[in-house]
Motif scaffolding. Structure first.
Motif, mmCIF file in Angstrom:
data_model
loop_
_atom_site.group_PDB
_atom_site.id
_atom_site.type_symbol
_atom_site.label_atom_id
_atom_site.label_comp_id
_atom_site.label_asym_id
_atom_site.label_seq_id
_atom_site.Cartn_x
_atom_site.Cartn_y
_atom_site.Cartn_z
ATOM 1 N N ARG A 1 1.101 -1.057 -0.111
ATOM 2 C CA ARG A 1 0.113 -0.260 -0.041
ATOM 3 C C ARG A 1 0.875 1.239 -0.136
ATOM 4 N NH1 ARG A 1 -4.718 1.405 4.451
ATOM 5 N NH2 ARG A 1 -5.331 3.166 3.651
ATOM 6 N N CYS A 2 0.469 2.160 -0.661
ATOM 7 C CA CYS A 2 1.063 3.485 -0.647
ATOM 8 C C CYS A 2 1.442 4.110 0.594
ATOM 9 C CB CYS A 2 0.535 4.537 -1.559
ATOM 10 S SG CYS A 2 1.096 6.204 -1.613
ATOM 11 N N SER A 3 2.673 4.515 0.996
ATOM 12 C CA SER A 3 2.864 4.993 2.346
ATOM 13 C C SER A 3 2.674 6.493 2.307
ATOM 14 C CB SER A 3 4.315 4.422 2.784
ATOM 15 O OG SER A 3 5.017 5.150 2.043
ATOM 16 N N ALA A 4 2.016 7.164 1.455
ATOM 17 C CA ALA A 4 1.820 8.803 1.563
ATOM 18 C C ALA A 4 0.924 8.961 3.049
ATOM 19 C CB ALA A 4 1.766 9.130 0.239
ATOM 20 N N MET A 5 0.919 9.792 3.441
ATOM 21 C CA MET A 5 -0.038 10.422 4.577
ATOM 22 C C MET A 5 -0.486 11.704 4.160
ATOM 23 S SD MET A 5 0.055 7.836 6.676
ATOM 24 C CE MET A 5 -0.251 8.371 8.365
ATOM 25 N N GLN B 1 -3.597 7.917 5.445
ATOM 26 C CA GLN B 1 -2.778 7.062 4.398
ATOM 27 C C GLN B 1 -3.406 7.051 3.050
ATOM 28 O OE1 GLN B 1 -1.489 3.346 5.857
ATOM 29 N NE2 GLN B 1 -0.122 2.998 4.248
ATOM 30 N N CYS B 2 -2.793 7.023 2.103
ATOM 31 C CA CYS B 2 -3.262 7.122 0.623
ATOM 32 C C CYS B 2 -4.019 5.687 0.757
ATOM 33 C CB CYS B 2 -2.167 7.533 -0.256
ATOM 34 S SG CYS B 2 -2.438 7.113 -1.895
ATOM 35 N N ARG B 3 -4.872 5.495 -0.177
ATOM 36 C CA ARG B 3 -5.475 4.161 -0.401
ATOM 37 C C ARG B 3 -5.243 3.455 -1.522
ATOM 38 N NH1 ARG B 3 -10.723 5.453 2.855
ATOM 39 N NH2 ARG B 3 -11.579 3.448 2.414
ATOM 40 N N LYS C 1 5.410 3.869 -3.059
ATOM 41 C CA LYS C 1 4.196 4.952 -3.072
ATOM 42 C C LYS C 1 3.770 4.813 -4.560
ATOM 43 C CE LYS C 1 5.571 7.994 0.066
ATOM 44 N NZ LYS C 1 6.349 7.407 0.903
ATOM 45 N N CYS C 2 2.383 5.150 -4.377
ATOM 46 C CA CYS C 2 1.588 5.119 -5.818
ATOM 47 C C CYS C 2 2.184 5.968 -6.842
ATOM 48 C CB CYS C 2 0.182 5.325 -5.359
ATOM 49 S SG CYS C 2 -0.166 6.941 -5.040
ATOM 50 N N GLY C 3 1.924 6.024 -7.948
ATOM 51 C CA GLY C 3 2.102 6.979 -9.056
ATOM 52 C C GLY C 3 1.850 8.209 -8.784
ATOM 53 N N HIS C 4 0.601 8.577 -7.925
ATOM 54 C CA HIS C 4 0.157 9.773 -7.716
ATOM 55 C C HIS C 4 1.096 10.589 -6.545
ATOM 56 C CE1 HIS C 4 -3.187 12.277 -8.189
ATOM 57 N NE2 HIS C 4 -3.224 12.528 -6.790
ATOM 58 N N HIS C 5 1.889 9.630 -5.747
ATOM 59 C CA HIS C 5 2.789 10.287 -4.621
ATOM 60 C C HIS C 5 4.023 10.027 -4.887
ATOM 61 C CE1 HIS C 5 -1.354 9.902 -2.338
ATOM 62 N NE2 HIS C 5 -0.776 11.236 -2.355
ATOM 63 N N GLY C 6 4.441 10.109 -6.197
ATOM 64 C CA GLY C 6 5.888 9.860 -6.580
ATOM 65 C C GLY C 6 6.556 8.688 -6.744
HETATM 66 ZN ZN LIG Z 1 -0.424 7.492 -3.030
#
Ligand SMILES: [Zn+2]
Length: 143
Positions: free
Chosen positions: A19-23, A30-32, A43-48
Motif C-alpha cells: 500500500r502507498c505509504s503517503a500520508m 494514509q493514501c488508499r 508510493k503510488c504513481g500519484h505520490h511519486g
Molecule cells: Zn499514494
C-alpha cells in the motif's frame, strides 16, 4: 495514524499488495492506492512512485546544487536581520528607560544575539552615543 499500513487487500480479499505509504497532511490519513511495483519508496504513481530521481552523475550534481538547505536565506541576510532585531530591542529598552513607553509591556521572548539590557537613563544615553558613533563609522566618507 502514526504507523502506516504496509499491505492493502483489494478485489474482495483476493489480492494483497503493498500500500502507498503517503500520508495526507490535511486529514492525516494514509493514501488508499496500491504502491507501484517499480517504486523503491513504496508510493503510488500519484505520490511519486514513478519518479526515479536523478540517474546520471551530471543530473545528481545539478539536483544537489539546486536543493540548498535553508536556501531562502543567506548567512549575510540572516546577520543583517539579526542586527536589525538587536537595534529594535535596544531602542525598545531606551524608550522604556527614558519614559517614552510607560503602559505597554516589553516584547517577550528570546533577545537577539549581542543584546545588553538597558534599564537606567545613563545606560540609555551611553547606548545612543555608541550607536551614533557606529553609524558615523559605517557611513561612507563624504568629500
Ligand atoms: Zn499514494
Amino acid at each position: 495514524m502514526d504507523n502506516p499500513e504496509k499491505y492493502l487487500t483489494t478485489a474482495g480479499g483476493r489480492i494483497t499488495c503493498l500500500r502507498c505509504s503517503a500520508m495526507s497532511k490535511q486529514s492525516r490519513l494514509q493514501c488508499r492506492k496500491p504502491a507501484l511495483n517499480l517504486s523503491r519508496t513504496q508510493k503510488c504513481g500519484h505520490h511519486g512512485g514513478k519518479s526515479t530521481g536523478p540517474l546520471t552523475a551530471e543530473g545528481k550534481a545539478r539536483i544537489g546544487k539546486a536543493h540548498l538547505l535553508h536556501g531562502e536565506e543567506t548567512n549575510q541576510r540572516k546577520l543583517e536581520r539579526s542586527e536589525g532585531a538587536l537595534k529594535l530591542a535596544q531602542l525598545e529598552d531606551v524608550a522604556h528607560a527614558i519614559g517614552l513607553i510607560t503602559t505597554a509591556p516589553r516584547t517577550p521572548g528570546r533577545k537577539p544575539l549581542g543584546y545588553r539590557a538597558i534599564r537606567t537613563l545613563e545606560e540609555a544615553k551611553a547606548w545612543v552615543v555608541e550607536d551614533a558613533l557606529q553609524q558615523i563609522k559605517a557611513a561612507p566618507e563624504a568629500e
